[in-house]
Design a protein around this motif. Structure first.
Motif, PDB file in Angstrom:
ATOM      1  N   GLU A 178       0.310  -1.093   0.054  1.00  0.00           N
ATOM      2  CA  GLU A 178      -0.565   0.009  -0.514  1.00  0.00           C
ATOM      3  C   GLU A 178       1.003   1.196  -0.446  1.00  0.00           C
ATOM      4  OE1 GLU A 178      -4.127   1.493   2.163  1.00  0.00           O
ATOM      5  OE2 GLU A 178      -2.710   0.245   3.211  1.00  0.00           O
ATOM      6  N   GLU A 179       1.919   1.026   0.775  1.00  0.00           N
ATOM      7  CA  GLU A 179       2.693   2.021   0.873  1.00  0.00           C
ATOM      8  C   GLU A 179       3.535   2.961  -0.187  1.00  0.00           C
ATOM      9  OE1 GLU A 179       5.071   5.324   1.698  1.00  0.00           O
ATOM     10  OE2 GLU A 179       3.593   4.473   2.787  1.00  0.00           O
ATOM     11  N   GLY A 180       4.111   1.462  -1.011  1.00  0.00           N
ATOM     12  CA  GLY A 180       4.983   1.491  -2.170  1.00  0.00           C
ATOM     13  C   GLY A 180       3.893   1.869  -3.601  1.00  0.00           C
ATOM     14  N   LEU A 181       3.067   0.719  -3.465  1.00  0.00           N
ATOM     15  CA  LEU A 181       2.032   0.837  -5.183  1.00  0.00           C
ATOM     16  C   LEU A 181       0.780   2.155  -5.044  1.00  0.00           C
ATOM     17  CD1 LEU A 181       2.130  -2.691  -4.917  1.00  0.00           C
ATOM     18  CD2 LEU A 181       3.525  -0.957  -6.400  1.00  0.00           C
ATOM     19  N   TRP A 182       0.603   2.802  -3.560  1.00  0.00           N
ATOM     20  CA  TRP A 182      -0.555   3.873  -3.710  1.00  0.00           C
ATOM     21  C   TRP A 182      -0.203   4.843  -4.882  1.00  0.00           C
ATOM     22  CZ3 TRP A 182      -5.469   2.581  -2.966  1.00  0.00           C
ATOM     23  CH2 TRP A 182      -6.229   3.695  -2.665  1.00  0.00           C
ATOM     24  N   ILE A 183      -1.395   5.863  -5.643  1.00  0.00           N
ATOM     25  CA  ILE A 183      -0.900   6.296  -6.731  1.00  0.00           C
ATOM     26  C   ILE A 183      -1.374   7.459  -5.151  1.00  0.00           C
ATOM     27  CG2 ILE A 183      -1.169   7.853  -8.085  1.00  0.00           C
ATOM     28  CD1 ILE A 183      -0.648   5.193  -8.596  1.00  0.00           C
ATOM     29  N   LYS A 184      -0.127   8.595  -4.939  1.00  0.00           N
ATOM     30  CA  LYS A 184      -0.190   9.490  -4.102  1.00  0.00           C
ATOM     31  C   LYS A 184      -0.530  10.523  -4.778  1.00  0.00           C
ATOM     32  CE  LYS A 184       3.139   7.153  -1.131  1.00  0.00           C
ATOM     33  NZ  LYS A 184       2.892   5.910  -2.007  1.00  0.00           N
ATOM     34  N   GLU A 185      -0.323  10.809  -6.042  1.00  0.00           N
ATOM     35  CA  GLU A 185      -0.640  11.628  -6.349  1.00  0.00           C
ATOM     36  C   GLU A 185      -1.552  11.955  -7.711  1.00  0.00           C
ATOM     37  OE1 GLU A 185       3.398  14.278  -7.763  1.00  0.00           O
ATOM     38  OE2 GLU A 185       4.048  14.350  -5.451  1.00  0.00           O
ATOM     39  N   GLY A 186      -2.122  12.449  -7.582  1.00  0.00           N
ATOM     40  CA  GLY A 186      -3.296  12.600  -8.876  1.00  0.00           C
ATOM     41  C   GLY A 186      -4.504  11.469  -8.298  1.00  0.00           C
ATOM     42  N   ILE A 187      -5.588  10.087  -9.277  1.00  0.00           N
ATOM     43  CA  ILE A 187      -6.349   9.856  -8.678  1.00  0.00           C
ATOM     44  C   ILE A 187      -6.555   8.717  -7.227  1.00  0.00           C
ATOM     45  CG2 ILE A 187      -7.498  10.473 -10.777  1.00  0.00           C
ATOM     46  CD1 ILE A 187      -7.400   7.284 -11.710  1.00  0.00           C
ATOM     47  N   GLY A 188      -5.407   8.173  -7.093  1.00  0.00           N
ATOM     48  CA  GLY A 188      -5.509   7.970  -6.013  1.00  0.00           C
ATOM     49  C   GLY A 188      -5.597   5.736  -6.551  1.00  0.00           C
ATOM     50  N   GLY A 189      -5.777   4.679  -5.978  1.00  0.00           N
ATOM     51  CA  GLY A 189      -6.123   3.206  -7.030  1.00  0.00           C
ATOM     52  C   GLY A 189      -4.794   2.921  -6.087  1.00  0.00           C
ATOM     53  N   ARG A 234       2.686   3.002 -19.696  1.00  0.00           N
ATOM     54  CA  ARG A 234       2.602   3.518 -18.867  1.00  0.00           C
ATOM     55  C   ARG A 234       2.646   5.042 -19.226  1.00  0.00           C
ATOM     56  NH1 ARG A 234       6.154   2.893 -14.136  1.00  0.00           N
ATOM     57  NH2 ARG A 234       7.876   4.500 -13.775  1.00  0.00           N
ATOM     58  N   VAL A 235       2.295   5.913 -18.087  1.00  0.00           N
ATOM     59  CA  VAL A 235       2.309   7.522 -18.159  1.00  0.00           C
ATOM     60  C   VAL A 235       2.676   8.398 -18.128  1.00  0.00           C
ATOM     61  CG1 VAL A 235       0.631   9.005 -18.023  1.00  0.00           C
ATOM     62  CG2 VAL A 235      -0.082   7.362 -18.420  1.00  0.00           C
ATOM     63  N   SER A 236       3.663   8.077 -17.005  1.00  0.00           N
ATOM     64  CA  SER A 236       4.400   8.610 -15.957  1.00  0.00           C
ATOM     65  C   SER A 236       6.089   7.828 -14.869  1.00  0.00           C
ATOM     66  CB  SER A 236       4.187   9.394 -15.123  1.00  0.00           C
ATOM     67  OG  SER A 236       5.062  10.593 -14.789  1.00  0.00           O
ATOM     68  N   ASP A 237       6.851   8.601 -15.181  1.00  0.00           N
ATOM     69  CA  ASP A 237       8.086   8.080 -14.321  1.00  0.00           C
ATOM     70  C   ASP A 237       7.518   8.744 -13.238  1.00  0.00           C
ATOM     71  OD1 ASP A 237       8.711   6.262 -16.208  1.00  0.00           O
ATOM     72  OD2 ASP A 237      10.134   8.002 -17.190  1.00  0.00           O
ATOM     73  N   ASN A 238       6.796   8.869 -12.488  1.00  0.00           N
ATOM     74  CA  ASN A 238       7.087   9.739 -10.756  1.00  0.00           C
ATOM     75  C   ASN A 238       5.807   8.923 -10.081  1.00  0.00           C
ATOM     76  OD1 ASN A 238       8.298  11.808 -11.475  1.00  0.00           O
ATOM     77  ND2 ASN A 238       6.501  13.194 -12.468  1.00  0.00           N
ATOM     78  N   VAL A 239       5.296   7.636 -11.209  1.00  0.00           N
ATOM     79  CA  VAL A 239       4.182   6.729 -10.272  1.00  0.00           C
ATOM     80  C   VAL A 239       4.450   5.270 -10.442  1.00  0.00           C
ATOM     81  CG1 VAL A 239       2.052   8.176 -10.454  1.00  0.00           C
ATOM     82  CG2 VAL A 239       2.700   7.029 -12.140  1.00  0.00           C
ATOM     83  N   PRO A 240       4.220   4.743  -9.500  1.00  0.00           N
ATOM     84  CA  PRO A 240       5.233   3.066  -9.309  1.00  0.00           C
ATOM     85  C   PRO A 240       4.631   2.449 -11.127  1.00  0.00           C
ATOM     86  CG  PRO A 240       3.322   3.084  -7.385  1.00  0.00           C
ATOM     87  CD  PRO A 240       3.789   4.756  -8.457  1.00  0.00           C
ATOM     88  N   GLY A 241       3.204   2.849 -11.846  1.00  0.00           N
ATOM     89  CA  GLY A 241       2.454   3.043 -12.537  1.00  0.00           C
ATOM     90  C   GLY A 241       0.858   3.203 -12.329  1.00  0.00           C
ATOM     91  N   ASN A 242       0.168   2.765 -13.246  1.00  0.00           N
ATOM     92  CA  ASN A 242      -1.258   3.233 -13.483  1.00  0.00           C
ATOM     93  C   ASN A 242      -1.959   2.422 -12.236  1.00  0.00           C
ATOM     94  OD1 ASN A 242      -0.879   4.574 -15.979  1.00  0.00           O
ATOM     95  ND2 ASN A 242      -0.998   3.448 -16.878  1.00  0.00           N
ATOM     96  N   PRO A 243      -2.933   2.823 -11.914  1.00  0.00           N
ATOM     97  CA  PRO A 243      -3.851   1.821 -11.068  1.00  0.00           C
ATOM     98  C   PRO A 243      -5.330   0.739 -11.498  1.00  0.00           C
ATOM     99  CG  PRO A 243      -4.960   4.729 -11.174  1.00  0.00           C
ATOM    100  CD  PRO A 243      -2.979   4.407 -12.228  1.00  0.00           C
ATOM    101  N   TRP A 244      -5.037  -0.108 -11.378  1.00  0.00           N
ATOM    102  CA  TRP A 244      -5.928  -0.871 -12.151  1.00  0.00           C
ATOM    103  C   TRP A 244      -7.244  -1.149 -11.017  1.00  0.00           C
ATOM    104  CZ3 TRP A 244      -4.823  -5.311 -15.833  1.00  0.00           C
ATOM    105  CH2 TRP A 244      -3.294  -5.069 -16.301  1.00  0.00           C
ATOM    106  N   ILE A 245      -8.532  -1.635 -11.261  1.00  0.00           N
ATOM    107  CA  ILE A 245      -9.414  -2.075 -10.889  1.00  0.00           C
ATOM    108  C   ILE A 245      -9.294  -3.257  -9.926  1.00  0.00           C
ATOM    109  CG2 ILE A 245     -11.968  -3.351 -10.666  1.00  0.00           C
ATOM    110  CD1 ILE A 245     -11.665   0.217 -11.680  1.00  0.00           C
ATOM    111  N   ILE A 246      -9.145  -4.302 -10.478  1.00  0.00           N
ATOM    112  CA  ILE A 246      -8.059  -5.622  -9.304  1.00  0.00           C
ATOM    113  C   ILE A 246      -7.689  -4.980  -8.552  1.00  0.00           C
ATOM    114  CG2 ILE A 246      -9.054  -7.433 -12.091  1.00  0.00           C
ATOM    115  CD1 ILE A 246      -5.936  -7.536 -12.337  1.00  0.00           C
ATOM    116  N   THR A 247      -6.529  -4.928  -8.901  1.00  0.00           N
ATOM    117  CA  THR A 247      -5.366  -4.926  -7.138  1.00  0.00           C
ATOM    118  C   THR A 247      -6.327  -3.491  -6.418  1.00  0.00           C
ATOM    119  OG1 THR A 247      -4.446  -2.179  -8.647  1.00  0.00           O
ATOM    120  CG2 THR A 247      -3.259  -4.334  -9.352  1.00  0.00           C
TER     121      THR A 247
END
Length: 228
Positions: A114-125, A136-149
């Protein structure tokens, strides 16, 4: 556990998620064998399942980092290489019965994810894993948020009785639906735009599963949320 592929079919090695599914599959085979009166086969499957579980806890839980590994690999000299990449599929370990949801190893793993993969700046997820390259959209996030995850995280909160957090994540999912009520695979972490497949059956079925799990737990707990 022997080598296989990870959940995303991207790499080969010994992965915690894959080994956990094998453990659950062997237990199910054992129950089926007992059900039809084949006690000898049932015992064999049960014993093999326990060996897999022992292997998972011995090789795939890393005492140094205090959490489960994504997996391990062997080099040409037979040395074990640890893959410490934060990986969302580790949230499913308790679903397969390898450890209890409130086991300290599970708790430590969930906190790290949760600490490492949550999207902190943006929509969350929750992203799939660290440095996910897919759409991939940006290097400033670990990845894009997925519904299943994100729903896998919600399911763990349900299991440990933190229902407020479960409801929060379910509402996050509902905010992602299109005007037609469709859920995509993943979303732009900043704009919320659906990316990749839409609709994705996996997203919809996971949402149904999460709601059913929550309802069942609330009934068992006899909470005010269920009464309302």
């Amino acid at each position: 556990p022997l080598e296989s592929y990870d959940l995303w079919e991207e790499r080969r090695g010994v992965f915690t998620y894959t080994a956990s599914t094998v453990y659950a599959g062997l237990l199910s085979a054992s129950k089926l064998a007992y059900l039809v009166g084949n006690k000898e086969e049932g015992l064999i499957y049960e014993e093999k399942a326990e060996k897999i579980r022992e292997g998972i806890l011995k090789y795939l839980y890393d005492e140094e980092s205090g959490r489960f590994l994504r997996g391990i690999y062997q080099d040409k000299n037979g040395n074990i290489i640890k893959d410490k990449t934060l990986e969302s599929s580790l949230l499913l370990i308790h679903e397969f019965g390898v450890v209890d949801p409130e086991d300290y190893r599970m708790i430590n793993t969930v906190k790290a994810i949760e600490e490492g993969l949550w999207i902190k700046e943006g929509i969350g997820g929750l992203a799939r894993y660290e440095n996910d390259y897919y759409h991939r959209v940006s290097d400033n996030v670990p990845g894009n948020p997925w519904i299943i995850t994100t729903l896998w995280l919600a399911n763990w909160y349900t299991e440990v009785g933190l229902f407020d957090k479960t409801f929060s994540l379910l509402n996050w999912v509902l905010k992602r639906k299109t005007q037609a009520g469709l859920l995509a695979e993943q979303y732009n972490p900043f704009t919320g735009e659906p990316l990749s497949v839409c609709p994705l059956t996996w997203s919809h079925s996971s949402f149904c599963y999460s709601v059913q799990k929550l309802n069942k737990k609330l009934i068992q707990q006899k909470t005010p949320e269920y009464v309302e």
